[in-house]
Design an enzyme around this catalytic site. Structure first.
Site, short mmCIF file in Angstrom:
data_model
loop_
_atom_site.label_atom_id
_atom_site.label_comp_id
_atom_site.label_asym_id
_atom_site.label_seq_id
_atom_site.Cartn_x
_atom_site.Cartn_y
_atom_site.Cartn_z
NE ARG A 71 57.95 69.25 28.97
CZ ARG A 71 58.44 70.28 27.97
NH1 ARG A 71 58.30 71.86 28.34
NH2 ARG A 71 58.62 69.74 26.97
CE LYS A 113 48.34 52.80 43.30
NZ LYS A 113 47.39 51.81 43.92
CD GLU A 172 37.68 49.63 46.23
OE1 GLU A 172 38.92 49.58 46.69
OE2 GLU A 172 37.74 49.18 45.20
CE LYS A 214 43.84 55.23 48.18
NZ LYS A 214 43.44 55.38 46.75
CD GLU A 226 50.40 50.20 44.81
OE1 GLU A 226 49.66 50.54 45.03
OE2 GLU A 226 51.09 48.58 43.46
NE ARG A 229 48.68 54.46 46.44
CZ ARG A 229 48.31 55.23 46.08
NH1 ARG A 229 49.15 56.63 46.03
NH2 ARG A 229 47.42 55.84 45.81
CG ASN A 253 46.85 47.08 44.94
OD1 ASN A 253 46.16 48.18 45.21
ND2 ASN A 253 48.02 47.01 45.00
CG HIS A 268 42.29 46.17 44.07
ND1 HIS A 268 41.28 46.53 44.99
CD2 HIS A 268 41.72 47.28 43.42
CE1 HIS A 268 41.12 47.00 45.36
NE2 HIS A 268 40.88 48.04 44.11
CG HIS A 284 42.55 44.97 38.80
ND1 HIS A 284 43.03 45.39 38.78
CD2 HIS A 284 40.66 45.89 38.89
CE1 HIS A 284 42.86 47.15 39.62
NE2 HIS A 284 41.70 46.44 39.38
CG HIS A 315 37.04 48.56 40.26
ND1 HIS A 315 37.47 47.23 40.07
CD2 HIS A 315 37.24 49.17 41.49
CE1 HIS A 315 38.29 47.92 41.22
NE2 HIS A 315 38.41 49.36 42.01
N1 GLY Z 1 43.61 52.28 45.06
C1 GLY Z 1 44.66 51.54 46.27
C2 GLY Z 1 45.57 53.15 45.77
O1 GLY Z 1 44.80 54.25 45.14
O2 GLY Z 1 46.67 52.23 46.07
#
Ligand code: GLY
Length: 384
Positions: A133, A155, A197, A242, A252, A256, A260, A263, A267, A281
């Site tokens: 958990r 993430k 990035e 970041k 997010e 946040r 993206n 992205h 994606h 990527h």
């Molecule tokens: N890679 C985008 C984020 O971490 O929000």
């Protein structure tokens, strides 16, 4: 003012903090951090043992020295190695990793360590989020892409048949060690994919950093000691950006999502090309950012001069600026890409969310994009 020689000789470890209250953590950026792993990890350990998740490529290069550094600090390490590559970010490998952790009798106080790039970080972080958990983990990112993006912010997750990263958890690491020496083992292509990035942080919110990248980006990617200092600056600035965004919007619900940028398009391109390495990527994100600025231009939001600057800088360092025209299923059409986009987890009330821009450094979120503008942007790029 330091001379260049003094600057190059200066001990160059920087520390960036992610201010998340009781879950705050530090990102260390600099040379020789793997060799200092024991000393740096010890303060966040509850037990003098860790369980390392790594991949076959990274294990050959760094697992031995990393374990030696832990061992010198009296920290025992068990480990599991998954095959290198995106295919390891799936249910089968999650099960393998969790089984290995349980077999090694990991306890709630055992620290999980992700030693590798984004795939290992996402997989190990998700395993840590669900093991017993939830147990703590440390990110030791070994690619530029993971050092500037995926290792920071919590993430974690895996890919499923329905798409990338659709199963996962927000689970913050306790520490991030970004050893810049490991970047020397990356291919130019992988380094560039990470650089996309880095460029993202300039394009989304920091026009001065973007200008700095135009002036210094090529030199940062050139290799050697001076390049190393510049690349470290790229990583520190990216992590600071970041960290600031994650601290204000961890899950997010707003700002946040600016991370993206590129992205949604990226994606879709990755999904269409398959994840076998035809399009990395970071390469997909570079093309995606071009498409986001093209669409912003088409909607009268962003000046033409800015997209010219972006294209010119990406081209000068060697990043792609147009989407591939064909994929494994044949010629790529706008409809194929739109179909992937609607699978994206960033859909809101059935509408696609886009990160668009009012110019370099001025990104914003919108769901208000006419389907015709999206299709025209994709068609123009695929025709170009
Ligand atoms: N890679 C985008 C984020 O971490 O929000």
């Amino acid at each position: 003012m330091n001379t260049e020689a003094e600057t190059l000789a200066r001990p160059n470890a920087a520390r960036v903090s992610v201010a998340l209250g009781a879950r705050a953590y530090d990102i260390h950026v600099g040379r020789g951090l793997l060799a200092r792993a024991g000393e740096l990890c010890a303060p966040v350990l509850k037990q003098r043992r860790v369980f390392i998740v790594t991949d076959s490529t990274v294990a050959k290069l760094y697992l031995g020295p990393f374990i030696a550094s832990l061992s010198a600090a009296g920290i025992r390490a068990d480990h599991v190695t998954v095959p290198a590559g995106e295919a390891s970010k799936d249910f089968a490998h999650l099960e393998q990793v969790l089984d290995a952790m349980l077999k090694a009798k990991c306890e709630r106080g055992t620290m999980i360590v992700a030693l590798g790039g984004g795939v290992v970080g996402d997989l190990a972080g998700f395993a840590a989020a669900v093991l017993l958990r939830g147990v703590n983990f440390i990110q030791v990112p070994t690619t530029l892409l993971s050092q500037v993006d995926s290792s920071v912010g919590g993430k974690t997750g895996i890919n499923t048949k329905a798409g990338k990263n659709l199963v996962g958890a927000f689970h913050q690491p306790r520490l991030v060690l970004a050893d810049t020496d490991v970047l020397a083992s990356l291919s130019r292509r992988e380094l560039l994919a990470g650089y996309a990035e880095v460029a993202k942080y300039g394009l989304l919110g920091d026009a001065a950093f973007w200008k700095w990248l135009e002036d210094n980006g090529s030199a940062a990617l050139a290799g050697g000691d001076k390049a190393h200092m510049l690349l470290r600056q790229c990583i520190v600035t990216s992590c600071e950006a970041k960290a600031r965004i994650v601290a204000t919007d961890e899950k997010e619900s707003g700002e946040r999502a600016l991370l993206n940028l590129g992205h949604t398009f990226g994606h879709a391109l990755e999904a269409e090309m398959g994840y076998g390495g035809a399009l990395l990527h970071g390469e997909a994100v570079a093309i995606g950012m071009i498409l986001a600025f093209e669409m912003s231009l088409r909607l009268g939001l962003s000046p033409a001069a800015d997209i010219t600057r972006i294209r010119s800088h990406f081209t000068s360092v060697g990043l792609p600026v147009s989407p591939p025209k064909r994929g494994p299923r044949g010629p790529i059409t706008p409809a194929m890409l739109v179909a992937h986009m609607t699978q994206d987890k960033k859909m809101k009330d059935g509408a696609l969310t886009f990160v668009l821009a009012r110019g370099i450094g001025k990104a914003f979120l919108t769901t208000d994009v006419p389907a015709s503008a999206l299709e025209a942007t994709l068609q123009a790029a695929l025709d170009g």
